[in-house]
Design an enzyme around this catalytic site. Structure first.
Site, PDB file in Angstrom:
ATOM      1  CB  ALA A 130      -0.885   0.015   1.250  1.00 54.35           C
ATOM      2  CE  LYS A 154       2.250   4.621   8.087  1.00 53.59           C
ATOM      3  NZ  LYS A 154       1.039   4.793   8.913  1.00 53.59           N
ATOM      4  CG  ASP A 289      -7.172   8.110   9.644  1.00 51.17           C
ATOM      5  OD1 ASP A 289      -8.235   8.348   9.045  1.00 51.17           O
ATOM      6  OD2 ASP A 289      -6.080   8.030   9.062  1.00 51.17           O
TER       7      ASP A 289
HETATM    8  N1  LIG Z   1       0.314  -4.459  10.709  1.00 55.57           N
HETATM    9  C1  LIG Z   1      -0.170  -4.569   9.485  1.00 55.57           C
HETATM   10  N2  LIG Z   1      -0.497  -5.777   8.977  1.00 55.57           N
HETATM   11  C2  LIG Z   1      -0.991  -5.891   7.731  1.00 55.57           C
HETATM   12  N3  LIG Z   1      -1.183  -4.864   6.896  1.00 55.57           N
HETATM   13  C3  LIG Z   1      -0.886  -3.635   7.323  1.00 55.57           C
HETATM   14  C4  LIG Z   1      -0.364  -3.411   8.642  1.00 55.57           C
HETATM   15  N4  LIG Z   1      -0.155  -2.096   8.786  1.00 55.57           N
HETATM   16  C5  LIG Z   1      -0.540  -1.520   7.632  1.00 55.57           C
HETATM   17  N5  LIG Z   1      -0.980  -2.431   6.744  1.00 55.57           N
HETATM   18  C6  LIG Z   1      -1.472  -2.192   5.384  1.00 55.57           C
HETATM   19  O1  LIG Z   1      -0.890  -1.023   4.849  1.00 55.57           O
HETATM   20  C7  LIG Z   1      -1.893  -0.032   4.604  1.00 55.57           C
HETATM   21  C8  LIG Z   1      -1.343   1.361   4.907  1.00 55.57           C
HETATM   22  O2  LIG Z   1      -0.910   1.423   6.245  1.00 55.57           O
HETATM   23  P1  LIG Z   1      -1.317   2.644   7.169  1.00 55.57           P
HETATM   24  O3  LIG Z   1      -0.621   2.481   8.455  1.00 55.57           O
HETATM   25  O4  LIG Z   1      -2.795   2.741   7.171  1.00 55.57           O
HETATM   26  O5  LIG Z   1      -0.664   3.822   6.374  1.00 55.57           O
HETATM   27  P2  LIG Z   1      -1.251   5.237   5.916  1.00 55.57           P
HETATM   28  O6  LIG Z   1      -0.981   6.158   7.053  1.00 55.57           O
HETATM   29  O7  LIG Z   1      -0.450   5.558   4.711  1.00 55.57           O
HETATM   30  O8  LIG Z   1      -2.715   5.054   5.645  1.00 55.57           O
HETATM   31  C9  LIG Z   1      -3.043  -0.433   5.496  1.00 55.57           C
HETATM   32  O9  LIG Z   1      -4.255   0.052   5.007  1.00 55.57           O
HETATM   33  C10 LIG Z   1      -2.958  -1.943   5.453  1.00 55.57           C
HETATM   34  O10 LIG Z   1      -3.523  -2.439   4.266  1.00 55.57           O
HETATM   35 MG   LIG Z   2      -4.260   4.134   6.664  1.00 54.16          MG
END
Ligand SMILES: Nc1ncnc2c1ncn2[C@@H]1O[C@H](COP(=O)(O)OP(=O)(O)O)[C@@H](O)[C@H]1O
Ligand SMILES: [Mg+2]
Length: 526
Positions: A130, A154, A289
């Site tokens: 993502a 991330k 959020d």
């Molecule tokens: N611990 C996790 N396990 C699985 N997928 C994750 C996890 N953390 C994030 N993701 C995936 O990555 C995407 C983006 O992470 P997120 O923390 O929501 O970032 P942003 O702040 O860019 O929205 C999430 O919507 C999810 O699909």
């Molecule tokens: Mg997010």
């Protein structure tokens, strides 16, 4: 001078993209003076032929302009007072999705953050799953005692801080210019709007803070059966990199899979509301959020939240305020709800509790005549804040954030169960809180009900105490902010004088003097 020119250049580019994407067509030029009207008419000559509707035009322009503008758009979506309700609603649809940056750059950023080669950190490191304006997420594996475990990594976008900084500098420049030229811009306090955006973005860009938020929430919810958050891997977390336990689950956006897996969707809908309320009321720390893209259901049917960049906090006073308001609406005790507003010091004392209770009744009563699925707690809070505006009550920013989040949370739960009954869902959480924190007082009130004069007096003690609490808070504020007793504090004591007997007043002044003395002894130069 040079920087002013570069700000103007940046803003001109933004203006051009807006014009090109047809955003200027959305401006109602009729009330404008000639010069801006002519400028907008000129700008519209650059418009690209498009069949997009208005909301996607704005989103397209912001997305083209890059991450800072996307964040600005998302932020302004929460400020209908600045951009108007129609544009705010358009902006709510702005999706924070971008093309991922190259794998090699992500790997290099991680190696640099830990000053180690990538394979010394992760056993494997997959492609991005993502990507959004600030960061992207990869699936990776770590090896512990010979066992491989999946993790989510991330990674901050390279160069993003520099880009945000120069865009934000240009926003500040425009906001300052605006405030100098327009009284409307001054009223909206544009510079402060930009400053708030800058603050929230800089918090979001430090992943150690996000990790800390996740871990705090994990601690708060460790005994909750229906909710959890991924565990933080602190050894693999830095300012630019966040490593979390990988969540194997179904996203709430993926209804089809949720249904195939046989989850009870209405039960999930209730769980979303109840957990959110529990975080807000019990912990005073909530995920701000909560859109369905940030929520998973694991195979045990538990909700799992990710993305802790924006969190909200409520102090004990705001929590009690929220619980009492909800309780007041559930039990239709408007007098009590109104009294809480006064006790918390939210409504200036020159208003009458009774008229305030009347205004709240005007919101609460119609709701009880509607069917369950038409009742919205978020809307109720929105109306409540509108009424409080009429009573010169400044809405606290943390409560506004709560209300914005409530709109989202309620939306998520309604998608899962369109017939969800907000009140019966909220009821157990609110009652649990009331019973735990206000229980003994409630029981005391029950016990003395009908026991004559003495009974009535005792029953009033809690609210007298609460009022004294308001005053104490103000005194506390006064001492914390220096030795000055602010004019509000003095007049509050004055108001107390009018209400209380002389001995109470003398006692309050004595406490004020004592606090001033303590404060002085702390701050005095040695
Ligand atoms: N611990 C996790 N396990 C699985 N997928 C994750 C996890 N953390 C994030 N993701 C995936 O990555 C995407 C983006 O992470 P997120 O923390 O929501 O970032 P942003 O702040 O860019 O929205 C999430 O919507 C999810 O699909
Ligand atoms: Mg997010």
């Amino acid at each position: 001078m040079i920087s002013a020119a570069s700000h103007l250049l940046r803003l001109a580019r933004a203006g051009f993209v807006f014009a090109r994407e047809g955003v200027l067509a959305l401006v109602d030029t009729r009330p404008l003076p000639f010069a801006p009207r002519a400028a907008i008419a000129f700008g519209r000559l650059f418009e690209r032929r498009t069949s997009k509707d208005s909301s996607s035009r704005l989103a397209a322009a912001l997305t083209r302009l890059g991450p800072t503008y996307v964040k600005l758009g998302q932020f302004l979506a929460t400020r209908p007072d600045v951009v108007g309700t129609a544009i705010a609603r358009d902006l709510e649809m702005l999706q924070d999705k971008m093309a991922p940056f190259p794998q090699a750059e992500a790997e290099a950023a991680i190696a640099a953050a830990f000053d180690k080669p990538l394979d010394a950190i992760y056993a494997s490191f997959g492609p991005a799953v993502a990507a959004a304006s600030i960061a992207q997420v990869h699936r990776a594996e770590i090896e512990k005692d010979g066992v491989r475990k999946p993790v989510a990594v991330k990674v901050l976008r390279p160069d993003i801080e520099r880009r945000f900084k120069s865009d934000l500098d240009a926003f500040f420049f425009a906001a300052r210019l605006g405030e100098r030229l327009s009284p409307e811009a001054r009223r909206l306090r544009l510079v402060e709007v930009v400053a708030t955006l800058a603050r929230s973005v800089s918090i979001e860009m430090d992943f150690r803070l996000e990790a800390a938020a996740a871990s705090e929430m994990a601690q708060n919810t460790k005994d909750d059966p229906g909710f959890r958050v991924p565990e933080v891997d602190w050894d693999r977390t830095a300012r630019e990199v966040l490593t979390l336990e990988w969540i194997d689950g179904t996203k709430l956006t993926d209804r089809a899979t949720l249904t195939t897996k046989g989850f009870d969707l209405p039960a999930l809908g209730r769980s979303v509301i109840q957990n959110f309320l529990r975080h807000a009321l019990r912990d005073g720390f909530f995920h701000a959020d909560m859109h369905p893209g940030n929520l998973f259901v694991d195979d045990g049917g538990r909700l799992v939240a990710v993305d802790f960049g924006i969190m909200g906090r409520l102090g004990p006073k705001e929590r009690r305020f929220l619980a009492e308001i909800l309780f007041g609406f559930i039990t239709r005790d408007y007098q009590r709800t109104a009294q809480v507003h006064f006790d918390a010091g939210y409504v200036p004392r020159h208003h009458s509790v009774e008229s305030f209770a009347q205004a709240i009744r005007a919101i609460g009563e119609p709701i009880h005549n509607r069917t369950a699925e038409d009742i919205s707690m978020a809307k109720l809070l929105t109306l409540l804040f509108e009424v409080t505006g009429l009573f010169d009550m400044q809405t606290r920013p943390e409560l506004l954030l709560l209300q914005k989040t409530m709109v989202v949370v309620e939306g998520v739960s309604r998608v899962l169960d369109p017939r969800l009954d907000m009140w019966t869902t909220a009821d157990p959480v609110v009652r649990e809180w009331i019973a735990r924190y206000l229980g003994p007082i409630g029981k005391l009130e029950d016990a003395v009900e009908g026991a004559g004069e003495i009974g009535r007096f005792v029953a009033q003690v809690p609210s007298l105490l609460a009022r004294a609490g308001t005053l104490m808070d103000q005194l506390d504020d006064a001492t914390r902010n220096g030795l000055v007793l602010s004019s509000e504090t003095v007049s509050a004591i004055g108001a107390a004088e009018a209400r209380r007997n002389r001995w109470t007043t003398i006692a309050l002044w004595a406490i004020a003097a004592l606090l001033a003395l303590i404060a002085w002894s702390i701050v005095r130069p040695v």
